[in-house]
Every structure is written in structure tokens, then in C-alpha cells.
Design an enzyme around this catalytic site. Structure first.
Site, PDB file in Angstrom:
ATOM      1  CD  GLU A   1      -2.896  -0.992   2.425  1.00  0.00           C
ATOM      2  OE1 GLU A   1      -4.039  -0.529   2.264  1.00  0.00           O
ATOM      3  OE2 GLU A   1      -2.457  -1.391   3.523  1.00  0.00           O
TER       4      GLU A   1
ATOM      5  CB  ILE B   1      -7.797   5.663   6.879  1.00  0.00           C
ATOM      6  CG1 ILE B   1      -8.698   4.614   7.541  1.00  0.00           C
ATOM      7  CG2 ILE B   1      -7.216   5.155   5.581  1.00  0.00           C
ATOM      8  CD1 ILE B   1      -9.909   4.258   6.682  1.00  0.00           C
ATOM      9  CD  GLU B   2      -8.369   3.828  12.022  1.00  0.00           C
ATOM     10  OE1 GLU B   2      -9.059   2.832  12.277  1.00  0.00           O
ATOM     11  OE2 GLU B   2      -7.424   3.798  11.173  1.00  0.00           O
TER      12      GLU B   2
ATOM     13  CE  LYS C   1      -7.062   1.661   2.576  1.00  0.00           C
ATOM     14  NZ  LYS C   1      -6.048   1.093   3.523  1.00  0.00           N
TER      15      LYS C   1
ATOM     16  CD  GLU D   1     -22.418  54.631  41.230  1.00  0.00           C
ATOM     17  OE1 GLU D   1     -23.216  55.509  41.587  1.00  0.00           O
ATOM     18  OE2 GLU D   1     -21.190  54.729  41.376  1.00  0.00           O
TER      19      GLU D   1
ATOM     20  CG  ASP E   1     -28.123  44.192  29.714  1.00  0.00           C
ATOM     21  OD1 ASP E   1     -28.602  44.017  28.589  1.00  0.00           O
ATOM     22  OD2 ASP E   1     -27.695  45.281  30.122  1.00  0.00           O
TER      23      ASP E   1
ATOM     24  CG  HIS F   1     -19.631  44.601  25.428  1.00  0.00           C
ATOM     25  ND1 HIS F   1     -19.831  45.877  25.888  1.00  0.00           N
ATOM     26  CD2 HIS F   1     -20.859  44.113  25.136  1.00  0.00           C
ATOM     27  CE1 HIS F   1     -21.120  46.157  25.884  1.00  0.00           C
ATOM     28  NE2 HIS F   1     -21.769  45.102  25.419  1.00  0.00           N
ATOM     29  N   PRO F   2     -17.710  46.829  23.512  1.00  0.00           N
ATOM     30  CG  PRO F   2     -19.426  48.010  22.467  1.00  0.00           C
ATOM     31  CD  PRO F   2     -18.872  46.617  22.636  1.00  0.00           C
TER      32      PRO F   2
ATOM     33  NE  ARG G   1     -19.998  51.812  30.557  1.00  0.00           N
ATOM     34  CZ  ARG G   1     -20.159  53.115  30.387  1.00  0.00           C
ATOM     35  NH1 ARG G   1     -19.602  53.957  31.250  1.00  0.00           N
ATOM     36  NH2 ARG G   1     -20.858  53.580  29.364  1.00  0.00           N
TER      37      ARG G   1
END
Length: 278
Positions: A21, A72-73, A99, A163, A214, A234-235, A240
Site C-alpha cells: 500500500e 486512515i484514522e 478506501k 450603581e 442583560d 465588548h465596547p 465599566r
């Protein structure tokens, strides 16, 4: 997720346990299934928002025809790994190898196998509520995350009272941060976050105003995006405290835009955030 198919790719390779082969070679047929989010490509009609089929074909061809494996694995594993490493948009890949001329005495169509490999990406979310039973709202959102078969919630921060920012004539928020591993593509994760908000009856009335829940994506691996649907990182997240303090609790070694999260948290002033036991 959406799917791209490459079927019956035909190659001549030298894979097998038997010496002949490796010398004579034989035909191999390969099927590839790529799972990814094709929403942006469908909207933009831009090839850069998807995976170029020709690139995938050439990659598979190079592996099958220029490398040699006993099993072939091992060939299938090499193909799957290359695709996931090369194409960051692909979240899952299925590789089938057949095959038809395997050196086995008998009558058969082919011998083969199928493997599936999934990319796991670490993401961070910020959850908040300031209407109704805030803790119950957040807990229900976390439970919905846990219930998704492609999401594994790995860390959840403590609860923090914060807050309000922007529109101040409202109750204080309860916030947490969540770390998860997911095979969902970024926009698929966004859709599920929006679904959670819909289930909990989130209403968008006043910008920065009161809300029952949220669910925001803060970070998604190394993914970067700035469009009308999704901006990652995240903007304004680094401005924050209600985002950064819970996030720092569960990911103290995190770096965001090449800045250590500890440095970011220590630079924040003016916004009160209180850890609470509930």
C-alpha cells in the site's frame, strides 16, 4: 450551525499497514463537512466572511497525496486538525475517508471511517438585572446557558450590586460574570443570548434604562468583530467597573487588548460596585 459540504473528493495516496500500500498506492475518497455561521457571508456576499472551498480542497489534497500514514484514522485526524487550525470560522468538522480498493479478500464497496472534531472556545459574558427579582432573573439566565448542549458553563462570579450608568433614575443593578466553553460560533452565541433575553421578557425602551435581564458577550477567544450585529471585545467594557470587577474575580490572569485585567480594574474610579451575599 450552517454547513459547507465537500463530497467525493478523489485522490491517490499511499496509506496503509501493508508494504504494498505504501509502494503502489490506491484511491481514496474524502468527504468534508464544515460547520460554521454563514449569516454574515449571506448578508455581505463577501468570500472573506466564509471559507474558501478551493483552499479546503487543496489542503486535503496535500495531506492525502503528499503524506503517508499506516492508518486512515491518523489521516482523518490530520485533516481535521489542519482544518480547525487553519480556518478559525469553522467550529466543527466531520471527515469521512473511504478506501474502495482496500487489500481485503471479499466483495465490498469500500472500507472507511468517519470522525467528528469540535472546536471549544472560551468566552466570557456579563449578566445584569435591575427589575423584579434580580437574583432569580440572573439565575434563570445562567440555567438557560447550562441547558444548551453546546455550552459548558465553567465559572460564575459572585453577585455584585452596581450603581446605574447613563440613565441614573433607576434601581441599582445586580451583576455577575460567566466563563463558558462553547462550540457555538460567535453569532450563534449572540443569537442564543438574545433568545435568553426574549425568554425572560427583556424590553428595550430606554437606552441604559431598567431591564429585567442583560446578557452581553464580552470576549470570545481571540475573535475580534466590529459590525452592526456584534462588537467583540465588548465596547467600553474596560471602562465599566460593573463588568470588570466580576470578570476579574473569575479570570484574574486575563489580558484584554494587551492589558492585564488587574491593571484595568485598579484604574477604574467613580463607579461603586459592592459584592453581596445572596
Amino acid at each position: 450551525m450552517d454547513k459547507i459540504l465537500l463530497k467525493n473528493l478523489a485522490f491517490y495516496g499511499y496509506h496503509g499497514v501493508l508494504p504494498e500500500e505504501n509502494v503502489l498506492g490506491q484511491k481514496f475518497f474524502v468527504d468534508i463537512e464544515l460547520f460554521l455561521d454563514l449569516c454574515k457571508a449571506g448578508i455581505s456576499d463577501d468570500v472573506h466572511e466564509t471559507v474558501n472551498y478551493a483552499d479546503v480542497y487543496q489542503m486535503v489534497k496535500n495531506v492525502v497525496e503528499n503524506k503517508r500514514f499506516k492508518l486512515i484514522e491518523a489521516l482523518a485526524e490530520a485533516i481535521a486538525n489542519l482544518i480547525l487550525n487553519k480556518f478559525s470560522r469553522v467550529q466543527e468538522v466531520i471527515v469521512q475517508i473511504r478506501k474502495p480498493e482496500a487489500p481485503v479478500n471479499g466483495i465490498f464497496d469500500y472500507f472507511g471511517l468517519t470522525i467528528k472534531r469540535t472546536r471549544k472556545v472560551k468566552a466570557y459574558l456579563s449578566l445584569g438585572s435591575n427589575l423584579g427579582d434580580k437574583k432569580a432573573n440572573i439565575d434563570q439566565a445562567v440555567e438557560l446557558l447550562r441547558n444548551h448542549e453546546h455550552i459548558n458553563v465553567t465559572k460564575v462570579s459572585s453577585y455584585y450590586e452596581t450603581e446605574p450608568v447613563g440613565y441614573t433614575e433607576q434601581d441599582w443593578f445586580l451583576n455577575i460574570a460567566v466563563e463558558l466553553e462553547t462550540s457555538l460560533a460567535p453569532y450563534s452565541l449572540l443569537k442564543y443570548c438574545n433568545f435568553i433575553e426574549k425568554v425572560l421578557k427583556r424590553e428595550r425602551v430606554i437606552k441604559w434604562g431598567p431591564r429585567i435581564i442583560d446578557v452581553d458577550i464580552l470576549l470570545y477567544g481571540d475573535f475580534r468583530s466590529e459590525d452592526e450585529l456584534l462588537t467583540i471585545p465588548h465596547p467600553r467594557m474596560m471602562e465599566r467597573a460593573f463588568v470588570m470587577v466580576p470578570l476579574y474575580e473569575i479570570a484574574p490572569e486575563l489580558e484584554i487588548n494587551k492589558r492585564n485585567i488587574k491593571e484595568i480594574v485598579e484604574s477604574l474610579t467613580g463607579e461603586e460596585v459592592r459584592k453581596v451575599d445572596l
